[in-house]
Design a protein around this motif. Structure first.
Motif, PDB file in Angstrom:
ATOM      1  N   VAL A  39       0.875  -1.168   0.000  1.00 28.06           N
ATOM      2  CA  VAL A  39       0.000   0.000   0.000  1.00 28.06           C
ATOM      3  C   VAL A  39       0.915   1.222   0.000  1.00 28.06           C
ATOM      4  O   VAL A  39       1.723   1.408   0.911  1.00 28.06           O
ATOM      5  CB  VAL A  39      -0.918   0.032   1.236  1.00 28.06           C
ATOM      6  N   GLN A  57      -3.752   6.145   3.108  1.00 25.77           N
ATOM      7  CA  GLN A  57      -2.866   4.983   3.018  1.00 25.77           C
ATOM      8  C   GLN A  57      -2.954   4.129   4.278  1.00 25.77           C
ATOM      9  O   GLN A  57      -2.940   2.896   4.214  1.00 25.77           O
ATOM     10  CB  GLN A  57      -1.424   5.438   2.781  1.00 25.77           C
ATOM     11  N   MET A 109      -6.234   2.231   4.052  1.00 22.52           N
ATOM     12  CA  MET A 109      -6.145   1.175   3.038  1.00 22.52           C
ATOM     13  C   MET A 109      -5.367  -0.026   3.552  1.00 22.52           C
ATOM     14  O   MET A 109      -5.726  -1.183   3.285  1.00 22.52           O
ATOM     15  CB  MET A 109      -5.471   1.722   1.774  1.00 22.52           C
ATOM     16  N   GLN A 163      -6.708  -3.829   3.764  1.00 13.81           N
ATOM     17  CA  GLN A 163      -6.047  -4.899   3.013  1.00 13.81           C
ATOM     18  C   GLN A 163      -5.649  -6.048   3.934  1.00 13.81           C
ATOM     19  O   GLN A 163      -5.746  -7.225   3.556  1.00 13.81           O
ATOM     20  CB  GLN A 163      -4.808  -4.354   2.294  1.00 13.81           C
TER      21      GLN A 163
END
Length: 297
Positions: free
Chosen positions: A97, A239, A242, A246
């Motif tokens: 990421v 970020q 994310m 993930q």
């Protein structure tokens, strides 16, 4: 595992991760290496994580592209490992990421080159990208220099140093002492934050422009007040969010894209309002959180 939280960039990443972990109800433990020069400490931190059976997934903001390969290679075979923000050897992570750091350098270099095209009056800059041994600095540096090629911008001096505020302030002072006719100070966010006060103290605010290679609360404030001319944002809060998403996807057995991240955007005082502030910055007064308790059943 972060490089360090004294840099407010990583505070923004921390905010995104913490908020997303709370929203998803998953536990989060945050460790830091203490700085980009502390590879040994990061290796120690990662070793403590990989040997802890309570940890299901590992998110790594590495201080070295390949310096922890031997620790991650056996671990990633049985656990999700996400590279976060800083680039890392793809063979030892499940996915990454982040954004191409080359683009951060290229976009600010292009901004300067457009202001000072070939054939125009030369513009002399000091370039202070960050720690010399940090891999992300190399990516930014290459993009920056590529964008300047053929323009009237000249790099008068280059100074490297850790992104701690006191170190960057010292470098700014040294550069301004050595270069009385400098046109721009360009580089990492703590440098830009320190430069705002220093050029004002020396009564050079009207002659020395300041450009930052990423956005922090201090850079944002500097742009709002017109003290910093431009910066680039890679939306560190997003970020962080994310990365946590993930990790959860991996734990639930879903397929991961090899590399995801937000776009890299140039921002100036006039365009700063185009993007939600909470994509870039934590709220005022946010302090780093090192532990989030799980609430999922």
């Amino acid at each position: 595992v972060y490089p360090h939280l004294k840099d407010s960039y990583w505070l923004a990443v921390n905010y995104g991760m913490v908020e997303e972990a709370r929203a998803l109800g998953i536990g989060l433990r945050v460790l830091e290496a203490g700085g980009y020069q502390h590879l040994a400490r990061q290796r120690e931190r990662i070793g403590s994580c990989t040997s802890d059976p309570a940890i299901d997934a590992l998110l790594v903001g590495t201080v070295s592209f390949a310096g922890i390969n031997d620790l991650l290679a056996p671990y990633v075979a049985s656990h999700p490992v996400l590279g976060l923000v800083n680039d890392i050897d793809a063979s030892v992570v499940s996915a990454k990421v982040g954004v191409p750091w080359y683009q951060l350098g290229w976009k600010i270099g292009r901004w300067l080159a457009d202001r000072h095209p070939a054939g125009g009056a030369p513009a002399d800059i000091a370039w202070l990208p960050g720690p010399q041994d940090a891999d992300w600095v190399g990516f930014i540096d290459r993009g920056f220099r590529a964008a300047l090629a053929g323009s009237a911008v000249r790099i008068a001096t280059v100074r490297h140093g850790d992104t701690g505020r006191s170190i960057q302030r010292q470098l700014v002072e040294e550069v301004l002492d050595a270069h009385p006719k400098l046109d721009y100070l360009v580089g990492n966010a703590p440098m830009a934050e320190a430069a705002v006060a220093e050029v004002r103290r020396r009564q050079r605010a009207d002659s020395v422009g300041i450009v930052a290679s990423y956005v922090t609360p201090g850079v944002h404030s500097g742009m709002v007040r017109g003290r910093i001319l431009a910066s680039v944002t890679d939306f560190p809060v997003l970020q962080g969010r994310m990365a946590v998403r993930q990790a959860l996807r991996a734990l639930e057995g879903e397929a991961l894209e090899a590399y995801i991240g937000p776009s890299v955007e140039l921002v100036e005082p006039a365009t700063l309002g185009r993007y939600p502030m909470d994509w870039m910055l934590p709220p005022a007064g946010f302090v780093p959180a090192y532990e989030v308790a799980p609430t999922r059943p």
